[in-house]
Design a protein around this motif. Sequence first.
Motif, PDB file in Angstrom:
ATOM      1  N   ILE A 216       0.998  -1.167   0.148  1.00 17.57           N
ATOM      2  CA  ILE A 216      -0.304  -0.037  -0.177  1.00 17.57           C
ATOM      3  C   ILE A 216       0.967   1.157   0.018  1.00 17.57           C
ATOM      4  O   ILE A 216       0.691   2.204  -0.596  1.00 17.57           O
ATOM      5  N   VAL A 217       1.959   1.310   0.731  1.00 17.14           N
ATOM      6  CA  VAL A 217       2.885   2.353   0.904  1.00 17.14           C
ATOM      7  C   VAL A 217       3.592   2.586  -0.411  1.00 17.14           C
ATOM      8  O   VAL A 217       3.715   3.803  -0.702  1.00 17.14           O
ATOM      9  N   LEU A 218       3.742   1.486  -1.323  1.00 17.78           N
ATOM     10  CA  LEU A 218       4.301   1.696  -2.541  1.00 17.78           C
ATOM     11  C   LEU A 218       3.426   2.271  -3.709  1.00 17.78           C
ATOM     12  O   LEU A 218       3.787   3.081  -4.254  1.00 17.78           O
ATOM     13  N   ILE A 219       2.099   1.715  -3.597  1.00 18.71           N
ATOM     14  CA  ILE A 219       1.367   2.030  -4.544  1.00 18.71           C
ATOM     15  C   ILE A 219       0.623   3.293  -4.530  1.00 18.71           C
ATOM     16  O   ILE A 219       0.406   4.264  -5.522  1.00 18.71           O
ATOM     17  N   VAL A 220       0.370   3.990  -3.193  1.00 17.42           N
ATOM     18  CA  VAL A 220      -0.361   5.235  -2.981  1.00 17.42           C
ATOM     19  C   VAL A 220       0.431   6.320  -3.643  1.00 17.42           C
ATOM     20  O   VAL A 220      -0.315   7.190  -4.422  1.00 17.42           O
ATOM     21  N   PRO A 221       1.748   6.551  -3.611  1.00 16.91           N
ATOM     22  CA  PRO A 221       2.338   7.680  -4.239  1.00 16.91           C
ATOM     23  C   PRO A 221       2.185   7.605  -5.618  1.00 16.91           C
ATOM     24  O   PRO A 221       2.208   8.555  -6.244  1.00 16.91           O
ATOM     25  N   LEU A 222       2.508   6.172  -6.283  1.00 17.47           N
ATOM     26  CA  LEU A 222       2.338   6.302  -7.705  1.00 17.47           C
ATOM     27  C   LEU A 222       0.868   6.498  -8.185  1.00 17.47           C
ATOM     28  O   LEU A 222       0.760   6.477  -9.403  1.00 17.47           O
ATOM     29  N   MET A 223      -0.171   6.399  -7.365  1.00 16.56           N
ATOM     30  CA  MET A 223      -1.448   7.222  -7.843  1.00 16.56           C
ATOM     31  C   MET A 223      -1.309   8.493  -8.289  1.00 16.56           C
ATOM     32  O   MET A 223      -2.182   8.937  -9.139  1.00 16.56           O
ATOM     33  N   ASN A 224      -0.574   9.233  -7.741  1.00 18.62           N
ATOM     34  CA  ASN A 224      -0.148  10.632  -7.862  1.00 18.62           C
ATOM     35  C   ASN A 224       0.943  10.762  -9.047  1.00 18.62           C
ATOM     36  O   ASN A 224       1.410  11.842  -9.312  1.00 18.62           O
ATOM     37  N   ASP A 225       1.479   9.805  -9.789  1.00 19.58           N
ATOM     38  CA  ASP A 225       2.438   9.948 -10.682  1.00 19.58           C
ATOM     39  C   ASP A 225       2.333  10.620 -11.836  1.00 19.58           C
ATOM     40  O   ASP A 225       0.939  10.816 -12.384  1.00 19.58           O
ATOM     41  N   LEU A 226       3.168  11.392 -12.461  1.00 23.69           N
ATOM     42  CA  LEU A 226       3.140  11.999 -13.590  1.00 23.69           C
ATOM     43  C   LEU A 226       2.706  11.182 -14.808  1.00 23.69           C
ATOM     44  O   LEU A 226       2.123  11.615 -15.818  1.00 23.69           O
TER      45      LEU A 226
ATOM     46  N   VAL B 224      -5.408   1.534   3.248  1.00 23.62           N
ATOM     47  CA  VAL B 224      -5.331   2.456   2.174  1.00 23.62           C
ATOM     48  C   VAL B 224      -5.876   3.794   2.590  1.00 23.62           C
ATOM     49  O   VAL B 224      -5.194   4.572   2.032  1.00 23.62           O
ATOM     50  N   ILE B 225      -7.068   4.092   3.070  1.00 20.86           N
ATOM     51  CA  ILE B 225      -7.457   5.242   3.403  1.00 20.86           C
ATOM     52  C   ILE B 225      -6.504   6.034   4.320  1.00 20.86           C
ATOM     53  O   ILE B 225      -6.451   7.231   3.979  1.00 20.86           O
ATOM     54  N   LYS B 226      -6.099   5.561   5.239  1.00 18.08           N
ATOM     55  CA  LYS B 226      -5.040   6.189   5.951  1.00 18.08           C
ATOM     56  C   LYS B 226      -3.818   6.567   5.416  1.00 18.08           C
ATOM     57  O   LYS B 226      -3.480   7.699   5.499  1.00 18.08           O
ATOM     58  N   VAL B 227      -3.602   5.612   4.399  1.00 15.47           N
ATOM     59  CA  VAL B 227      -2.349   6.259   3.579  1.00 15.47           C
ATOM     60  C   VAL B 227      -2.431   7.339   2.717  1.00 15.47           C
ATOM     61  O   VAL B 227      -1.745   8.500   2.334  1.00 15.47           O
ATOM     62  N   ILE B 228      -3.786   7.057   2.040  1.00 13.40           N
ATOM     63  CA  ILE B 228      -4.159   8.350   1.017  1.00 13.40           C
ATOM     64  C   ILE B 228      -4.467   9.752   1.801  1.00 13.40           C
ATOM     65  O   ILE B 228      -3.994  10.656   1.339  1.00 13.40           O
TER      66      ILE B 228
END
Length: 780
Positions: free
Chosen positions: A363-373, A401-405
């Motif tokens: 989850i920690v890896l995926i969430v920042p990639l949701m905002n990727d360029l 997931v909600i906490k990380v987002i």
Amino acid sequence: MKARRNKKQVPSFRKLLKTSKVKLENKLKNKQFKQQSNLKKYRKEQRKLRQAVKDAVSKKPIPLEDPKKKRPGKRIEREEEEEEEEALPLDMMDEDDLQLMKDLGQRASFLTRDLSSSEPVHAKKRKHENIIDKYEKIPRSLQTAPEKELIHLLPIKDKSGIIPQTREKPVLDTNQDEEDQEEMELEEEIIEDPIRELTIEEHLIERKKKLQEKKLHIAALASAILSDPESNVKKLKELRSMLMEQDPDVAVTVRKLVVISLMELFKDITPSYKIRPLTEAEKSTKIRKETQKLREFEEGLVSQYKFYLENLEQMVKDWKQRKLKKSNVVSLKAYKGLAEVAVKSLCELLVALPHFNFHNNIIVLIVPLMNDLSKSISEMCCEAVKKLFKQDKLGQASLGVIKVISGFVKGRNYDVRPEMLKTFLCLRIKEVEVKKDTEDINKPKKFMTFKEKRKNLSRMQRKVVCSFGQHTETLNIVFVTYFRILKKAQRSPLLPAVLEGLAKFAHLINVEFFDDLLVVLHSLIESGDLSYQESLHCVQTAFHILSGQGDVLNIDPMKFYTHLYKTLFKLHAGATNEGVEIVLQCLDVMLTKRRKQVSQQRALAFIKRLCTLGLHVLPNSSIGILATNRILMHTFPKTDLLLDNESQGSGVFLPELDEPEYCNAQNTALWELHALRRHFHPIVRRLAAHLIAGAPLEGSEALKPELSRRSAIELFEAYSMAAMTFNPPVETSSSKRKDKVLQGDSFLNEDLNQLTKRLCNEADTQLPLDFTKYLKTSLR
């Protein structure tokens, strides 16, 4: 005195256990090699010593050179005078002394003795007997032998005393250097020979062969692991080692294949429970062989899964950092392809293994990639999170997931993609309402403990009760995120997603926030900074609040009705007709579900404006609008007066007025339905004819069940034009081919043909032609 204690500690038994067998064997080999080399050195020195003694005994002593020949100048004269003063004449020596000197000259000890020493030979003989013996054994360095440089090492302390240690400096052999140079020259000549370059076709064929071999190897390992995972768990390491493929021809392709293969393997062989580390007590207990085998499999699986995730993370990092150090194996352009495959595997594992170890790390890896360029990677991650939300019934994975987002959005100061917050719409928070049903079905007795209450519940009901707390915490985090954006970032691009989320979850908001929230929504609408879609979301949120627990509030929603009536003509009539769907949802909540609070004038005004809007939008939007009008005509039966030409009451209809209560809609008619009756879309024509007939439930003008049983939103989605196709498809006209093509005279009547021929053959006359006479005769 006590013997000095050796500071070197003996390794403990535990330390010996930790060292591997290979390390111990290497230590033993090194020790034996040192002993052998020391023994060889000692033998070599003894051999040299014996040879030197033999040479000294066998050869005659060489007389010393006359020092007078080598010392020139005044310095020589002074030394001669000193020697003459010190030296004794031969006639003053006894015969015994002369004979002793001659005997000493014939012995080896005389030659090997240090002549620079002024100490007599026989002085203190008994005291220094061992020292003399040692010096006698040392051979004299001859002039022919080259002097060897000594390297002084650290001394060794023994019982007898300190022993100095030296080592000869290795002297490079000139002959060996020459041989090495010749070999280097030969190698250079060999390298300089031109290697035949492969053509493009040959290179592709060779690459195809290599790739096929790698594929077969991957398939063999994967099939072995799948056939017996517990026995072949070690082959996961072998397969994972192929992620470091170094052949530049096939490195990128092989790494991608290995990543996908490992992902599918872990999805298949992973158990349906989380593996926890064993305690010390569990490790010390005796267990059966089957249990021990299972434990080894679980430990190996968890460790390999962890290393696999680390490899995927490293691939993504290499791409994000644009790999500043150039690699000979993977090109800079290939890093993006590897990163996309790695992200895809992470997304698959996020959805498929929410119960297994390291899910929070994914989850920690995926969430920042949701905002990727990169749009492709961002969409891939957002779709994976949506899929996880939809299938998560217990709510534990969704909560993580909600906490990380939420933390990520706050940390970036709300500068993120709106798609991140749109994933909240897929949450299954409405399942919280199941708790009420369980309490109604199983009414507990008075003074029952919590354990007794749980005994009365079924297994499914227990799961619902356990997930209730997680859903509540998830909902709190979602609303905190929404309210922060409403308060601090009202002009953020996240506002539409926030309003859409509030519209969906408004029935779950606490009543205490209703007043403040409605004030904020109305101020947003009045500010004029919102687009028509955002303002529609505000209206939808307000009426969701008022239709649920907000019934108890004394709030007049007339301003929201007026705003929706005003916004209808601002909808986009082209391909981006997403606003129509929001309007249909708002009308359902505002008019149909609140029918008791809606006046007849308001209903007539909305029906008239919706029919006018239906003339300008796409076919699917027209179908949804006409279906909504049908429901409103059934909900408000007196609205059928719009189908009559006669006006009701005084006044004239004012279509430009934005107040639905005062536009005099009762004095107009739905003439738009006759225009829609001639629409090119068959469903639009059918609905228009149905409304003109008064929307009957039975008879020839009644709708078919496939249209009457669907809601307006379902019809809007069913007949969507997004795929650029007609639904239903347009019927093709059958081609009418003629067997015989008519040419020339065959088009004319036979009598007319004869008449034209006769007139053409007659001579030209100056008299005017009377066509009526010829026509009368032909008719006879």
